[in-house]
Design an enzyme around this catalytic site. Structure first.
Site, short mmCIF file in Angstrom:
data_model
loop_
_atom_site.label_atom_id
_atom_site.label_comp_id
_atom_site.label_asym_id
_atom_site.label_seq_id
_atom_site.Cartn_x
_atom_site.Cartn_y
_atom_site.Cartn_z
N HIS A 166 -0.59 13.04 -10.20
CA HIS A 166 0.50 13.99 -10.47
C HIS A 166 0.28 15.31 -9.71
O HIS A 166 0.69 16.37 -10.16
CB HIS A 166 0.66 14.24 -11.98
CG HIS A 166 1.20 13.03 -12.69
ND1 HIS A 166 2.55 12.77 -12.80
CD2 HIS A 166 0.57 11.98 -13.25
CE1 HIS A 166 2.73 11.62 -13.44
NE2 HIS A 166 1.54 11.11 -13.73
N THR A 167 -0.39 15.20 -8.57
CA THR A 167 -0.57 16.37 -7.72
C THR A 167 0.30 16.28 -6.47
O THR A 167 0.61 17.30 -5.86
CB THR A 167 -2.04 16.50 -7.27
OG1 THR A 167 -2.48 15.21 -6.86
CG2 THR A 167 -2.93 17.00 -8.38
N GLY A 222 4.81 -2.57 -11.54
CA GLY A 222 4.72 -1.71 -12.73
C GLY A 222 3.30 -1.49 -13.22
O GLY A 222 3.09 -1.09 -14.36
N LEU A 241 -0.01 0.48 -9.16
CA LEU A 241 -0.66 0.18 -7.88
C LEU A 241 0.32 0.33 -6.71
O LEU A 241 0.13 -0.24 -5.64
CB LEU A 241 -1.27 -1.23 -7.91
CG LEU A 241 -2.31 -1.46 -9.01
CD1 LEU A 241 -2.78 -2.91 -9.02
CD2 LEU A 241 -3.51 -0.53 -8.85
N SER A 276 6.19 -0.41 -5.74
CA SER A 276 7.52 0.01 -5.28
C SER A 276 7.45 0.48 -3.83
O SER A 276 8.29 0.10 -3.00
CB SER A 276 8.08 1.15 -6.13
OG SER A 276 8.01 0.83 -7.47
N ASP A 303 2.38 7.39 -2.27
CA ASP A 303 2.37 5.92 -2.21
C ASP A 303 2.92 5.42 -0.87
O ASP A 303 2.40 4.49 -0.27
CB ASP A 303 3.19 5.33 -3.36
CG ASP A 303 2.65 5.76 -4.72
OD1 ASP A 303 1.55 6.34 -4.76
OD2 ASP A 303 3.34 5.53 -5.73
C1 GLA Z 1 3.61 7.51 -8.86
C2 GLA Z 1 4.41 8.26 -7.79
C3 GLA Z 1 3.47 9.05 -6.88
C4 GLA Z 1 2.54 9.95 -7.71
C5 GLA Z 1 1.87 9.17 -8.84
C6 GLA Z 1 1.10 10.05 -9.78
O1 GLA Z 1 2.82 6.54 -8.28
O2 GLA Z 1 5.15 7.35 -7.01
O3 GLA Z 1 4.22 9.80 -5.96
O4 GLA Z 1 3.24 11.06 -8.20
O5 GLA Z 1 2.82 8.43 -9.60
O6 GLA Z 1 0.03 10.63 -9.14
#
Ligand code: GLA
Length: 360
Positions: free
Chosen positions: A37-38, A122, A125, A128, A172
């Site tokens: 969440h950064t 989901g 990993l 998406s 991601d």
């Molecule tokens: C998901 C989001 C990423 C990131 C993470 C948390 O995977 O797609 O962009 O924010 O959660 O770190």
């Protein structure tokens, strides 16, 4: 390697559509070591690309609509990829979003598509992003167009924002477009600079809690919103620019989010330093601290993930260095870092969870 998934996708395409695909492409999943969440707060992340893939096989569609087939789900959705974006729910939305976002100067056409993979959806990993990037690569191949990987990542991130409508950060998609399985990368999500780092001989287990959520459910968007509110209340452009001394001025409902992001950025840079110094003990401690903050400050863990991390922490004498949930949270997987040579035996200690596998 992605060879197996590409072959399976081509085979599934022949079985579903009775002809050869014209193009196929794949993209890997990611396990985020730390920095959670950064990314959408313009901070730091430390992901590892894993040898689990999503593959897409495509060919121009004979009719006036696209047939989108998810082989693992045995589900086919018909959609017009040349028209306005209309979400239909489920896996097809990622393909609809990517097709629209790629359109730009390129012609749009309908395609028959098969997608499948070895990455559980989901599970935290980044399935998406792997789906978006694999499909985007296949579409670009049909057009004979090359796209710079950072631009491709941006296109896929924008696509996910547009359809299905998840306000994800850039991590991601950057891993899916850039990283080689087994490679850890420190990413500065403000400059989008990527720095490869060695994992050394630390072994990594992935333990799937079996709890499923989709980021489109709204929990992720709510956390992102809380971070944006905290940044606004602190009068900084993003939480990347905040520091601890400002926390006291925040309403309690925003303080936890801001504290998590400030400290998680510090932990991520310390973890990168620990990797450089081959200090696996320090890395392990940072993982445990990171989990506690995701649980207590951000509230994105769940009982099953906490149980995995607590069990891991009780197995230090058997080789565990540290553990934490990975990905957005709300379910999905936890990672367990283990001393060299102990990962396979430690996997047996988590056999009551649905799946456990070695990622490194
Ligand atoms: C998901 C989001 C990423 C990131 C993470 C948390 O995977 O797609 O962009 O924010 O959660 O770190």
């Amino acid at each position: 390697m992605s060879g197996t998934e590409l072959e399976r996708a081509a085979k599934a395409f022949r079985a579903r559509f009775g002809r050869e695909p014209s193009h196929a492409a794949a993209a890997p999943g990611r396990l985020n070591l730390i920095g959670e969440h950064t990314d959408y707060n313009e901070g730091f992340v430390l992901p590892l690309a894993i040898d689990r893939w999503v593959a897409a096989a495509v060919a121009p569609a004979p009719g006036a609509c696209s047939r989108l087939h998810a082989a693992d789900l045995d589900e086919t959705v018909e959609a017009d990829l040349t028209g306005p974006v209309q979400p239909v729910g489920g896996f097809a939305d990622y393909l609809i979003g990517v097709a629209a976002e790629l359109a730009g100067p390129h012609p749009r056409r309908n395609l028959d598509v098969v997608v499948l993979g070895s990455l559980p959806p989901g599970a935290g990993l980044a399935s998406s992003a792997a789906l978006e990037v694999a499909f985007a690569r296949a579409v670009l191949a049909t057009l004979g167009v090359q796209m710079e990987p950072r631009e491709l990542a941006r296109v896929c991130q924008r696509a996910e924002h547009a359809c299905p409508g998840t306000p994800c950060g850039p991590m991601d998609q950057l891993v899916a477009t850039h990283a080689v399985p087994g490679q850890v990368t420190l990413i500065d999500c403000r400059s989008l600079e990527l720095l490869p780092l060695p994992l050394g001989d630390t072994e990594i287990l992935v333990v799937d809690s079996g709890v499923r959520r989709t980021l489109a459910d709204g929990g992720f968007a709510a956390v992102r919103e809380r971070c944006a509110e905290a940044a606004a209340a602190l009068h900084v452009p993003s939480l990347r620019d905040a520091d601890r001394s400002l926390l006291g001025g925040l309403a309690p409902s925003l303080r936890g989010a801001a504290q998590h992001v400030i400290e998680e950025n510090e932990r991520t840079l310390l973890a990168a330093a620990a990797l450089r110094a081959s200090d696996a003990e320090a890395l392990g401690e940072l993982l445990l601290d990171g989990h506690a903050s995701l649980r207590d400050n951000l509230g994105v863990s769940c009982a099953e993930l906490d149980a995995i991390v607590d069990r891991a922490a009780s197995l230090r004498s058997e080789g565990v260095l540290g553990a934490r949930l990975t990905g957005a949270g709300f379910g999905g997987c936890a990672l367990v870092a283990c001393r060299p040579g102990t990962g396979d035996a430690l996997a047996g200690r988590f056999s009551d969870f649905p799946t456990t596998f070695r990622a490194a």
